[in-house]
Write an enzyme that holds these catalytic residues in place. Structure first.
Site, mmCIF file in Angstrom:
data_model
loop_
_atom_site.group_PDB
_atom_site.id
_atom_site.type_symbol
_atom_site.label_atom_id
_atom_site.label_comp_id
_atom_site.label_asym_id
_atom_site.label_seq_id
_atom_site.Cartn_x
_atom_site.Cartn_y
_atom_site.Cartn_z
ATOM 1 N N VAL A 249 -19.834 3.787 -22.803
ATOM 2 C CA VAL A 249 -19.290 2.320 -23.069
ATOM 3 C C VAL A 249 -20.447 1.174 -23.024
ATOM 4 O O VAL A 249 -19.807 0.034 -23.278
ATOM 5 C CB VAL A 249 -18.012 2.033 -22.204
ATOM 6 C CG1 VAL A 249 -16.801 2.810 -22.643
ATOM 7 C CG2 VAL A 249 -18.219 2.310 -20.825
ATOM 8 N N SER B 96 -20.795 6.973 -19.728
ATOM 9 C CA SER B 96 -20.381 8.524 -19.734
ATOM 10 C C SER B 96 -21.451 9.461 -20.182
ATOM 11 O O SER B 96 -20.955 10.565 -20.211
ATOM 12 C CB SER B 96 -19.166 8.375 -20.576
ATOM 13 O OG SER B 96 -18.028 7.799 -20.091
ATOM 14 N N LYS C 252 -22.071 12.206 -18.218
ATOM 15 C CA LYS C 252 -21.245 13.327 -17.695
ATOM 16 C C LYS C 252 -21.811 14.816 -18.118
ATOM 17 O O LYS C 252 -21.839 15.695 -17.233
ATOM 18 C CB LYS C 252 -19.811 13.031 -18.598
ATOM 19 C CG LYS C 252 -19.053 11.845 -17.894
ATOM 20 C CD LYS C 252 -18.015 11.531 -18.723
ATOM 21 C CE LYS C 252 -17.232 10.046 -18.221
ATOM 22 N NZ LYS C 252 -15.969 9.718 -19.190
ATOM 23 N N TYR D 199 -13.979 12.347 -27.312
ATOM 24 C CA TYR D 199 -12.731 12.059 -26.663
ATOM 25 C C TYR D 199 -11.756 12.397 -27.927
ATOM 26 O O TYR D 199 -11.752 13.290 -28.513
ATOM 27 C CB TYR D 199 -12.581 10.612 -26.289
ATOM 28 C CG TYR D 199 -13.820 10.126 -25.380
ATOM 29 C CD1 TYR D 199 -13.881 10.681 -24.070
ATOM 30 C CD2 TYR D 199 -14.575 9.207 -25.593
ATOM 31 C CE1 TYR D 199 -14.672 10.535 -23.172
ATOM 32 C CE2 TYR D 199 -15.565 8.871 -24.616
ATOM 33 C CZ TYR D 199 -15.703 9.467 -23.394
ATOM 34 O OH TYR D 199 -16.521 9.119 -22.822
ATOM 35 N N TYR E 56 -19.290 8.387 -8.601
ATOM 36 C CA TYR E 56 -19.636 8.325 -10.065
ATOM 37 C C TYR E 56 -19.825 7.297 -10.712
ATOM 38 O O TYR E 56 -20.564 7.246 -11.746
ATOM 39 C CB TYR E 56 -17.940 8.795 -10.500
ATOM 40 C CG TYR E 56 -17.672 8.551 -11.880
ATOM 41 C CD1 TYR E 56 -17.904 9.636 -12.732
ATOM 42 C CD2 TYR E 56 -16.790 7.451 -12.182
ATOM 43 C CE1 TYR E 56 -17.832 9.182 -13.916
ATOM 44 C CE2 TYR E 56 -16.525 7.158 -13.595
ATOM 45 C CZ TYR E 56 -16.900 8.129 -14.453
ATOM 46 O OH TYR E 56 -16.476 7.813 -15.937
HETATM 47 N N1 GLN Z 1 -18.037 4.291 -16.121
HETATM 48 C C1 GLN Z 1 -17.178 4.266 -17.111
HETATM 49 C C2 GLN Z 1 -15.713 4.544 -16.673
HETATM 50 O O1 GLN Z 1 -15.650 5.364 -16.090
HETATM 51 C C3 GLN Z 1 -17.551 5.311 -18.134
HETATM 52 C C4 GLN Z 1 -16.830 5.386 -19.390
HETATM 53 C C5 GLN Z 1 -17.523 5.574 -20.809
HETATM 54 O O2 GLN Z 1 -18.485 5.594 -20.889
HETATM 55 N N2 GLN Z 1 -16.610 6.042 -21.693
HETATM 56 O O3 GLN Z 1 -14.812 4.007 -17.114
#
Ligand code: GLN
Length: 434
Positions: free
Chosen positions: A261, A64, A67, A243, A191
């Site tokens: 993550v 993430s 993003k 978040y 993605y």
């Molecule tokens: N690729 C992971 C997902 O879409 C990324 C989530 C994250 O890093 N919080 O669930």
């Protein structure tokens, strides 16, 4: 002398090392197999210095943390309006993978939750790209932020794609609202490739430093995105990057941030430094446990909170005096430092509270280090008003802090590089002589 920062980082890592709390990201099988003991931290300054300790060159997937950067690319490639029409900027206060969208519009609430990031991926790059071309654009863009060519971890990518039911569900929902306009599976595939880009802690720190440096990569000098895009991205990171833990983070750490993550965590402190940590065990929000704890330490040890109010800057007005007398008399206001709104207001006030009686007025910018746009406009307006009040106005500006000054209708200004230049010159309007 040995540098101080790496030693500090080594101590900080030693402090958090015993903390075994948290779990690996179990929902992506390949991430569940990661080495949970990894630990690293890197600071990259906006002038390109990189200090690190621990596992700074071990690669892991960006997840993430991609993003905010892909959001930056989309804003830059398409402009703000088309992106904002599809993805909001309101903190959702929900988990990263929550199946939620704005009531009525069907827009994902922000680009940091998966719904928003999947949509943002679909608008990265120029209009009309194929899914493969779009992924290329994204990987090239992430590479520009990092300052080296990044690649995809195909194993992690395949592993996540196999269990991507939730992201597919989100994408199908977005397709039904018309927010996504193409095949949902292709968008999720792109993605997930974006999330599977391999980075090191060092890369992440440089990427964060590029945000901290108004979009210019401090290692390569490349302007990756412009400053207006960076402001948008940092604002969204500050409010939504962590978040449902965003409020705690904003008060306790106060650095615009983003977690992933795989265990990465970045923070970008505007104008100062990009920070990255790596430790794979995650808390219930999906944020790295030891990463959060390191950032809490950094913020409190070094006063890095963005809302930390700096002590009032040194007085902007350094001196205000009169040279000579009669028609040659000149009021000289010597100012200093970085001048922004408050400094410009202080300078203007000096002329208002003690209106110059001398025929000539000089604003001496010799000791000024920077002037931002609003300050430049305010000072030029002051020049204009002084001209209209009948003064000959000079800017002492040897370093061209205000290049090509244009004080606007009725204003007139003479640029000189030393006060003496004006003093030795006869007054511009001898008719004022008595
Ligand atoms: N690729 C992971 C997902 O879409 C990324 C989530 C994250 O890093 N919080 O669930």
């Amino acid at each position: 002398m040995r540098s101080i920062v790496p030693d500090y980082l080594t101590d900080a890592l030693a402090d958090v090392e015993p903390n075994m709390q948290g779990e690996l990201a179990g929902y992506i099988p390949e991430l569940a197999a990661a080495d949970p003991g990894r630990l690293g931290a890197v600071f990259a300054t906006v002038d390109g210095e990189v200090h690190g300790a621990g596992d700074v060159d071990v690669t892991f997937t960006i997840q993430s943390i991609s993003k905010p950067f892909v959001y930056a690319l989309a804003l830059s490639d398409r402009g703000f309006a088309p992106v904002l029409a599809k993805v909001g900027v309101e903190p959702s206060g929900e988990a990263f993978n929550e199946i939620s969208v704005e009531r009525g519009t069907g827009r994902p609430r922000n680009p940091m939750i998966n719904a928003g990031a999947i949509t943002v991926h679909s608008v990265a790059g120029a209009e009309g790209l194929t899914p493969t071309e779009r992924v290329d654009r994204v990987i090239r863009g992430l590479s520009a932020f990092a300052g080296r060519d990044l690649t995809v971890d195909e194993t992690v990518c395949a592993s996540e794609m196999e269990s991507a039911h939730r992201n597919l569900a989100i994408a199908h929902m977005l397709r039904s609202y018309g927010i996504l306009t193409e095949d949902p599976r292709a968008v999720v595939d792109g993605y997930i490739r974006q999330c599977s880009v391999l980075v090191t802690t060092r890369d992440l720190a440089v990427m964060a430093a590029t945000l901290a440096n108004r979009g210019v990569n401090p290692r390569t000098g490349q302007q990756v995105v412009d400053a207006a895009v960076v402001r948008q991205v940092l604002s969204v990171m500050a409010t939504c990057g962590m978040y449902d833990a965003a409020g705690d983070w904003a008060t306790q750490v106060g650095i615009p941030a983003k977690s992933g993550v795989a265990g990465g965590l970045i923070g970008a402190l505007p104008g100062q430094v990009g920070i990255a940590t790596f430790s794979p065990r995650l808390d219930a929000h999906g944020n790295s446990v030891r990463g959060v704890s390191l950032f809490e330490r950094f913020a409190s040890d070094m006063g890095l909170h963005v809302m930390e109010v700096p002590p009032a800057a040194r007085a902007t007005v350094r001196s205000d005096h009169v040279h000579g007398h009669g028609p040659a008399a000149m009021r000289v206001l010597e100012v200093q430092g970085g001048i922004r709104f408050a400094g410009a207001e202080r300078i203007v006030r000096e002329f208002v509270d003690a209106a110059p009686r001398e025929p000539r007025v000089a604003l001496d910018l010799t000791r000024v280090s920077s002037i931002d746009d609003v300050a430049r406009r305010m000072l030029l307006e002051a020049v204009r008003r002084l001209t209209l009040d009948g003064h000959d106005v000079y800017l002492v500006d040897p370093e061209s802090m205000i290049p090509d000054p244009d004080p606007g209708p009725g204003g007139r200004v003479t640029v000189i590089s030393q006060v003496e230049q004006a003093l030795s010159r006869p007054p511009a309007r001898p008719e004022n002589a008595s």
